[in-house]
Design an enzyme around this catalytic site. Structure first.
Site, PDB file in Angstrom:
ATOM      1  N   HIS A  89      39.045  38.826  30.296  1.00 50.26           N
ATOM      2  CA  HIS A  89      39.737  37.540  30.124  1.00 50.26           C
ATOM      3  C   HIS A  89      38.977  36.800  29.019  1.00 50.26           C
ATOM      4  O   HIS A  89      37.752  36.968  28.893  1.00 50.26           O
ATOM      5  CB  HIS A  89      39.638  36.648  31.363  1.00 50.26           C
ATOM      6  CG  HIS A  89      40.210  37.213  32.621  1.00 50.26           C
ATOM      7  ND1 HIS A  89      39.540  38.098  33.413  1.00 50.26           N
ATOM      8  CD2 HIS A  89      41.384  36.970  33.244  1.00 50.26           C
ATOM      9  CE1 HIS A  89      40.282  38.392  34.463  1.00 50.26           C
ATOM     10  NE2 HIS A  89      41.406  37.730  34.396  1.00 50.26           N
ATOM     11  N   ASP A  92      35.780  35.276  30.186  1.00 52.25           N
ATOM     12  CA  ASP A  92      34.693  36.195  30.571  1.00 52.25           C
ATOM     13  C   ASP A  92      33.757  36.439  29.390  1.00 52.25           C
ATOM     14  O   ASP A  92      32.545  36.516  29.557  1.00 52.25           O
ATOM     15  CB  ASP A  92      35.220  37.583  30.983  1.00 52.25           C
ATOM     16  CG  ASP A  92      36.276  37.536  32.043  1.00 52.25           C
ATOM     17  OD1 ASP A  92      36.256  36.599  32.858  1.00 52.25           O
ATOM     18  OD2 ASP A  92      37.123  38.456  32.057  1.00 52.25           O
TER      19      ASP A  92
HETATM   20  C1  XUL Z   1      43.234  38.931  40.382  1.00 54.56           C
HETATM   21  C2  XUL Z   1      43.299  40.012  39.372  1.00 54.56           C
HETATM   22  C3  XUL Z   1      42.977  39.630  37.973  1.00 54.56           C
HETATM   23  C4  XUL Z   1      43.805  40.347  36.940  1.00 54.56           C
HETATM   24  C5  XUL Z   1      43.590  39.863  35.547  1.00 54.56           C
HETATM   25  O1  XUL Z   1      43.627  39.302  41.654  1.00 54.56           O
HETATM   26  O2  XUL Z   1      43.580  41.138  39.703  1.00 54.56           O
HETATM   27  O3  XUL Z   1      41.631  39.861  37.768  1.00 54.56           O
HETATM   28  O4  XUL Z   1      43.561  41.715  36.967  1.00 54.56           O
HETATM   29  O5  XUL Z   1      43.767  38.506  35.405  1.00 54.56           O
END
Ligand code: XUL
Ligand code: CO
Length: 437
Positions: A100, A103
């Site tokens: 993300h 992150d």
């Molecule tokens: C949350 C989840 C996230 C997604 C990306 O449950 O799985 O980490 O993979 O935003």
């Protein structure tokens, strides 16, 4: 490079009899199984957030594991975290990672400060990728942690929040393209509702579709050739999330004409939260031509929330790999460990041991799936079960060449049909026999 995890050696394949904790027992990256190396079949990926950022905080307690990497200064810590990630991927022989925006660089006070931090770390990551031959499986934007997104991002009732989300998405896709990512994920973290009393569901879903279309068009314009994914999840954080499961997400994609650009990223723990099996969600994606990528983890059925544990249930990994291979295997997608160590697995070594557990469980799943395919028993059983559709009126019906009168005449001319046994228990025990013989 052994700066951040000096106690951990490079993890190598040592075979199933070896008891050294820092070895792979089943994952032998260059061994060929079903025509491809295990590395290519499984396409393992590190999740930046759980692996390098999350410290174990839960509703009842704070961090149990230190992820400072020796630095408290934001800029130095951002770089150290990236370097630690590459050391970890190198030691585990993982080729891909997913992230993300928040992150890779913590959010700043303003959009421009956040974007500046992202630009800086993108340059660092680009160099590290080149030096260590690593790739981005997919990127995404965190549109759920900041309080501004408490009512959703693309589905927020506030247009200003929607526009802010658009700005963050624009930047996240730019970074993903810059880093050569082959995918971009939409996980609808708070795209749903807490109560219908305050919610215009139709309008919210429409807004989400508008935002996705804008992102796709912009991404294609700046040269993104990879896949977009929706990652279904039924609830948590919201009471209800619009991308409830694979079938619901596919309906949305079809309705808004987005299926040409999107596939699904199926997460095991999200499947079970939706009341489905991991295998079921993979099958739904595959039969709709939308199998894309996998977030590998597992839940705990006694807890019933998104515990994101490392996958160790070999029945599940075997059946999942079977679905993945039958769907044609990975193209742009891969197997991302969206998984974290349990809060009490609190040393940096535990993260490596957890990855070894997850990678070995999928490697063993691949070996067992290959046995099942090569054995042919299950395929043969299913083929035979539907064989009455293969010729005569059955085949004509499938081809769309019969009338309702034809079927009625056929039924009238025949005796009461006798359905054949589904033989579930026999199949389950034969599956055991194939797996463990
Ligand atoms: C949350 C989840 C996230 C997604 C990306 O449950 O799985 O980490 O993979 O935003
Ligand atoms: Co996920």
């Amino acid at each position: 490079m052994s700066k951040y995890f000096p106690n951990v050696p490079n993890i190598e394949y040592a075979g199933p009899k070896n008891r050294d904790k820092f070895t792979f027992k089943y994952y032998n990256p260059d061994e060929v199984i079903l025509g491809k190396s295990m590395r290519e079949q499984l396409k393992f990926s590190m999740s930046y957030w759980h692996t390098l950022v999350a410290g174990g905080t839960d509703m009842f307690g704070r961090d149990t594991i230190n992820k400072n990497y020796g630095y408290t200064d934001v800029e130095a810590h951002t770089v150290a975290k990236a370097e630690a990630g590459f050391e970890l991927m190198n030691k585990l022989d993982i080729d891909y990672y997913c992230f993300h925006d928040v992150d890779i660089a913590a959010e700043g006070e303003t959009l421009s400060e956040s974007f500046k931090r992202l630009d800086n770390i993108t340059l660092v990551l680009k160099d590290l990728q080149k030096e260590h031959n690593k790739k981005v499986l997919w990127g995404t934007s965190n549109l759920f942690s900041n309080p501004r997104y408490m009512n959703g991002a693309g589905t927020s009732p506030s247009f200003d929040v929607f526009a802010y989300a658009a700005a963050e998405l624009k930047k996240a896709i730019e970074i993903t393209v810059e880093l050569g990512g082959s995918g971009y994920v939409f996980w609808g973290g708070r795209e749903g509702y807490e109560t219908l009393l305050n919610t215009d569901m139709g309008r919210e879903i429409e807004h989400m579709a508008i935002l996705m279309r804008l992102v796709v068009d912009y991404a294609r314009k700046i040269g993104f050739t990879g896949d977009f994914y929706i990652e279904p999840k039924p609830k948590e954080p919201m009471k209800h999330q619009y991308d409830f499961d694979a079938a619901t997400s596919l309906n949305f994609l079809r309705q808004y004409d987005l299926l040409g650009d999107f596939k699904l990223n199926i997460e095991a723990n999200h499947a079970t939260l939706a009341g489905h099996s991991f295998q079921h969600e993979l099958r739904v994606a595959a039969i709709n031509g939308a199998f894309g990528s996998v977030d590998a983890n597992q839940g705990d059925l006694l807890l019933g929330w998104d515990t994101d544990q490392f996958p160790t249930n070999v029945y599940d990994t075997t059946l999942a790999v079977l679905e993945i291979i039958r769907a044609g295997g990975f193209t742009n997608g891969g197997l991302n460990f969206d998984a974290k160590t349990r809060r009490s697995s609190s040393s940096p070594e535990d993260i490596f041991l957890a990855y070894i557990a997850g990678m070995d469980s999928f490697a063993l799943g691949l070996r067992l799936a290959a046995k099942i395919i090569e054995d042919g028993f299950l395929d043969e059983f299913v083929k035979e079960r539907y064989s009455s559709w293969d010729a005569d009126l059955g085949a004509k019906t499938e081809a769309g060449n019969v009338s309702l009168e034809d079927l009625a005449d056929y039924a009238a001319a025949n005796e009461e049909p006798v359905p054949s046994s589904g033989r579930q228990e026999y199949l389950e025990s034969t599956l055991n026999q194939i797996m463990f013989s």
